[in-house]
Enzyme design. Structure first.
Site, short mmCIF file in Angstrom:
data_model
loop_
_atom_site.label_atom_id
_atom_site.label_comp_id
_atom_site.label_asym_id
_atom_site.label_seq_id
_atom_site.Cartn_x
_atom_site.Cartn_y
_atom_site.Cartn_z
CG ASP A 152 -1.99 0.96 1.06
OD1 ASP A 152 -2.29 1.43 0.06
OD2 ASP A 152 -2.71 1.35 2.17
CG LEU B 23 10.05 -16.96 -2.86
CD1 LEU B 23 9.47 -17.20 -1.29
CD2 LEU B 23 10.60 -15.43 -2.85
CG HIS C 9 0.85 1.96 -9.23
ND1 HIS C 9 0.33 1.61 -8.16
CD2 HIS C 9 -0.24 3.02 -9.68
CE1 HIS C 9 -0.85 1.90 -7.82
NE2 HIS C 9 -0.97 2.68 -8.52
#
Length: 250
Positions: free
Chosen positions: A22, A133, A39
């Site tokens: 956020d 991962l 962004h």
């Protein structure tokens, strides 16, 4: 930063970390820039945190990249986000493969533009053999959407006599969630100073430790991740039991 790493017990890492990324738009506005500028710079944080999780030995990392509610944002921002998503995946797919990171996607892929779906499917295929991962991108996702779909699927199984109502339990619901192949997150991090989970993994976060930081996502780096892990390891995870019960357990 080395000092922070030294404070982390590698034997007590959360297997699964979920992050609500956020603050991109607010960070950009604070810089006097357009929201898309935030962004764009948020991608650098994604790279750094993915690398940090892989290096330290976290097995699963889920990033809340785009919610179903985000489709209601101004058209220019949605289009810009989709273009950024596609270009980033195109650039990063080989890097993920080389670093043994496997990409997964959860959410309503049918809502994404065809070109975005194509890039995602190619990246999923390129990394499908990796064993390190597991990077899970939540795209066009919301917890309520996921639960509604699971309930519909279960109802359909009952309707077609493939499942008995009496046999439905928590494992049944888990099977129909987007995350059925992954363990539930033990740690959820939200950046930018907001204190809510915003329709994210509503079922899966039942016993997650929640960590909130004022740091905007474009400025969130490994140092901040390590601070969250140190905080997490300082908590007592009781799962409804008392401290004394935990201490007396074998």
């Amino acid at each position: 930063m080395d000092n922070l790493i030294d404070q982390i017990d590698k034997t007590k890492l959360p297997r699964h970390i979920a992050i609500i990324m956020d603050g991109n738009g607010r960070w950009a506005q604070e810089q006097g820039e357009d929201r898309l500028f935030g962004h764009f710079h948020g991608v650098e944080s994604v790279r750094d945190i993915v690398e940090g999780c892989a290096e330290i030995g976290v097995a699963y990392l889920t990033l809340y990249a785009f919610s179903t509610e985000n489709w209601d944002r101004p058209e220019y921002e949605v289009v810009g986000l989709m273009e950024l998503l596609v270009s980033t995946i195109r650039k990063e797919a080989d890097t993920l493969r080389k670093n043994n990171i496997r990409l997964h996607v959860i959410g309503d892929m049918s809502m994404l533009p065809a070109y975005a779906q194509q890039e995602l499917n190619e990246a999923l295929d390129i990394t499908s053999g990796n064993t390190g991962l597991n990077l899970i991108m939540a795209l066009s996702y919301s917890g309520r959407w996921e639960l509604l779909n699971a309930v519909k699927s279960i109802a359909n199984e009952v309707k077609n006599d493939r499942l008995q109502v009496e046999a439905i339990n928590q494992d049944t619901l888990q099977k129909y969630l987007c995350t059925s192949a992954f363990p539930d997150p033990e740690l959820m991090i939200r950046t930018s100073g907001e204190y809510r989970i915003s329709n994210f993994l509503l079922y899966q976060l039942a016993y997650a430790e929640l960590y909130f930081t004022n740091v905007r996502w474009p400025e969130f780096r490994k140092k901040n991740l390590y601070e969250a892990l140190i905080d997490y390891q300082g908590r007592e995870r009781r799962f409804g039991k008392t401290s004394n019960q935990l201490k007396s357990a074998p």
